[in-house]
Design a protein around this motif. Structure first.
Motif, PDB file in Angstrom:
ATOM      1  N   GLN A 138      22.418 -30.054  17.385  1.00  6.99           N
ATOM      2  CA  GLN A 138      23.694 -29.475  17.776  1.00  6.99           C
ATOM      3  C   GLN A 138      24.269 -30.178  18.996  1.00  6.99           C
ATOM      4  N   SER A 176      15.840 -20.802  24.592  1.00  5.90           N
ATOM      5  CA  SER A 176      16.192 -20.700  23.191  1.00  5.90           C
ATOM      6  C   SER A 176      14.932 -20.637  22.337  1.00  5.90           C
ATOM      7  N   LYS A 177      14.958 -19.769  21.324  1.00  5.13           N
ATOM      8  CA  LYS A 177      13.849 -19.670  20.386  1.00  5.13           C
ATOM      9  C   LYS A 177      14.133 -20.444  19.108  1.00  5.13           C
ATOM     10  N   ARG A 178      15.278 -21.101  19.049  1.00  5.23           N
ATOM     11  CA  ARG A 178      15.614 -21.906  17.882  1.00  5.23           C
ATOM     12  C   ARG A 178      14.722 -23.132  17.826  1.00  5.23           C
ATOM     13  N   PRO A 179      14.478 -23.679  16.646  1.00  6.52           N
ATOM     14  CA  PRO A 179      13.669 -24.906  16.543  1.00  6.52           C
ATOM     15  C   PRO A 179      14.280 -26.032  17.373  1.00  6.52           C
ATOM     16  N   GLN A 180      13.437 -26.799  18.029  1.00 10.46           N
ATOM     17  CA  GLN A 180      13.907 -27.868  18.907  1.00 10.46           C
ATOM     18  C   GLN A 180      14.819 -28.838  18.172  1.00 10.46           C
ATOM     19  N   GLU A 181      14.473 -29.152  16.930  1.00  8.28           N
ATOM     20  CA  GLU A 181      15.271 -30.114  16.172  1.00  8.28           C
ATOM     21  C   GLU A 181      16.694 -29.604  15.958  1.00  8.28           C
ATOM     22  N   ASP A 182      16.839 -28.292  15.707  1.00 11.67           N
ATOM     23  CA  ASP A 182      18.169 -27.726  15.477  1.00 11.67           C
ATOM     24  C   ASP A 182      19.016 -27.761  16.746  1.00 11.67           C
ATOM     25  N   VAL A 183      18.403 -27.419  17.879  1.00  7.89           N
ATOM     26  CA  VAL A 183      19.142 -27.391  19.142  1.00  7.89           C
ATOM     27  C   VAL A 183      19.592 -28.794  19.522  1.00  7.89           C
ATOM     28  N   GLU A 184      18.691 -29.765  19.418  1.00  2.22           N
ATOM     29  CA  GLU A 184      19.038 -31.134  19.802  1.00  2.22           C
ATOM     30  C   GLU A 184      20.065 -31.726  18.842  1.00  2.22           C
ATOM     31  N   TYR A 187      18.826 -26.228  28.338  1.00  2.00           N
ATOM     32  CA  TYR A 187      17.837 -26.264  27.260  1.00  2.00           C
ATOM     33  C   TYR A 187      16.687 -27.214  27.581  1.00  2.00           C
ATOM     34  N   ASP A 220      24.669 -27.170  28.470  1.00  2.00           N
ATOM     35  CA  ASP A 220      23.677 -26.854  27.448  1.00  2.00           C
ATOM     36  C   ASP A 220      22.478 -27.791  27.524  1.00  2.00           C
TER      37      ASP A 220
END
Length: 440
Positions: free
Chosen positions: A280, A270-278, A262, A258
């Motif tokens: 996780q 990913s279209k999710r906000p960067q803060e949310d992905v990082e 990413y 991942d």
């Protein structure tokens, strides 16, 4: 032309000097970047090299230093076949090649080789000759052998590098279906365990190469339905430590998937906000780490400008990355007091080099300059000693040139080491192999 790679630490280090789209470098072909020439071995020397005593020493070296980290063989069955003389010639030569990487230098020179590089090249080319001539028909043996041949860094540029051999191992494994579940097949329980271990070792190594060197992932988990490794799969001669280590590395490799996709893929995934992905990813790493002894990872790469800030100006994640680099350097120094360089795992050089990349841009207050200098010198000493065994530094230098400041210090220290004991002791060809003892 060589591709640097989006996830390469070197690309990160050069990011403020290059256009952001420039991920290729031109290299000169035909250079002997390793600085040695393999000697020709004939007559009495050849008989000495192929002696039973040397073969036993190299087998012991393989079993003690490589197999616990990469259980690519069923050890119990393999030893029985070795004793009865039924081991494949290709597999035998690749084991000698790996054994020569880790064996004490006294064993190498007493056998008639002029250096460790001569020994590893000798056995590598014997294995390659067998592979090229299709002597081996068993595809599992081919997978095992090509997996091990990826750990060769040769004296001249070649397309048959670690990535080529790794890709061959993966391709053949997929051809026979190692990437698929064998639960409902007629394959024996012993072979099912072996196939699972081989496949997941291929996966782990694929992630190590992708994250450490900056190459695309070769294995897509969406194509695989192999069951997870459990402790019950390690009952064929492996120790409980090997089981724990391999399973832990597999869990980490899945998280690394991942991170690489990413953070470093050229196409946003990913279209999710960067803060949310990082967040996780950090949570997954924390959960993985919670089941281990104290352990640090050097996965985060802050912006180069942030990395060059003073300690007080760094954000939390940048602090964490530099703290990890410091711990890696200090841990390598401590380990060197108990183990010789040839006993280090093959990937140790990549880990220490990653920490040094961070140290190369580090700026600290005046009262800490002496500590930083000593830490850098200790890292250089470790790398130079490891380079006598794994020979990877010239390959990195060939790919990335002399623009990185650490190469200048490595070159200077290398010249000192040819005439003085310096920080790393005698050269490897001396009567007593000092390895990394006395480093600090």
């Amino acid at each position: 032309m060589v591709h640097i790679g989006e996830s390469s630490l070197f690309f990160w280090l050069l990011s403020d000097r290059l256009d952001s789209k420039q991920v290729h470098r031109t290299i000169e072909l035909g250079l002997n970047d390793m600085g040695y020439v393999t000697s020709e071995i004939t007559g009495d020397d050849k008989r000495l090299i192929e002696s039973q005593r040397l073969e036993k020493c190299l087998l012991d070296s393989f079993c003690q230093n490589f197999l616990p980290l990469y259980p690519i063989l069923n050890k119990d069955k393999f030893i029985n076949r070795w004793i009865s003389g039924k081991v494949s010639p290709l597999l035998k030569q690749t084991i000698f090649f790996i054994g020569a990487l880790h064996a004490p230098i006294s064993i190498i020179t007493n056998a008639g080789f002029s250096s460790r590089q001569d020994a590893t090249e000798y056995f590598y080319h014997k294995a390659r000759h067998l592979y090229d001539n299709d002597v081996e028909l068993d595809r599992v043996t081919i997978v095992q052998s090509t997996f091990m041949l990826q750990f060769r860094f040769g004296p001249t540029p070649s397309h048959r590098d670690c990535f080529w051999w790794a890709s061959m191992a993966i391709s053949v494994a997929q051809t026979i279906g190692m990437h698929r579940s064998t639960r409902n097949t007629t394959i024996s329980a012993e072979d099912r365990r072996l196939w699972k271990k081989i496949w997941w070792l291929l996966f782990i190594r694929d992630r190590q190469l992708a994250l450490g060197i900056g190459k695309p992932l070769m294995i897509d988990l969406r194509d695989c339905d192999v069951e997870e490794l459990t402790r019950d799969d390690f009952i064929d001669g492996e120790s409980s430590y090997t089981a724990y280590f391999t399973i832990s590395m597999l869990r980490l490799a899945k998280i690394v998937t991942d991170v690489v996709r990413y953070k470093y893929s050229p196409v946003p995934l990913s279209k999710r906000p960067q803060e949310d992905v990082e967040a996780q990813m950090h949570l997954e790493l924390q959960n993985w780490q919670a089941g281990l002894e104290p352990f640090l990872l050097l996965l985060h790469r802050p912006s180069l400008n942030d990395a060059k800030h003073s300690v007080d100006e760094r954000d939390f994640s940048t602090h964490l990355a530099f703290y990890a680099a410091i711990q890696i350097c200090d841990l390598a120094t401590d380990i060197s007091n108990f183990f010789e360089a040839n006993e280090f795992p093959i990937y140790a050089e990549m880990i220490i080099l990653s920490a040094m990349v961070f140290h190369s841009v580090e700026t600290q207050s005046t009262y800490e300059e002496d500590l930083i200098h000593r830490r850098k010198q200790a890292s250089i000493s470790c790398l130079l000693e490891l380079d006598r065994i794994f020979c990877a530094i010239p390959r990195y230098k060939q790919f990335f040139g002399d623009k990185i400041g650490i190469w200048e210090r490595l070159n200077t220290k290398g010249k000192e080491n040819t005439t003085t004991r310096g920080l790393v002791g005698h050269s490897e060809s001396s009567e007593k192999e000092t390895g990394l003892n006395g480093l600090v």
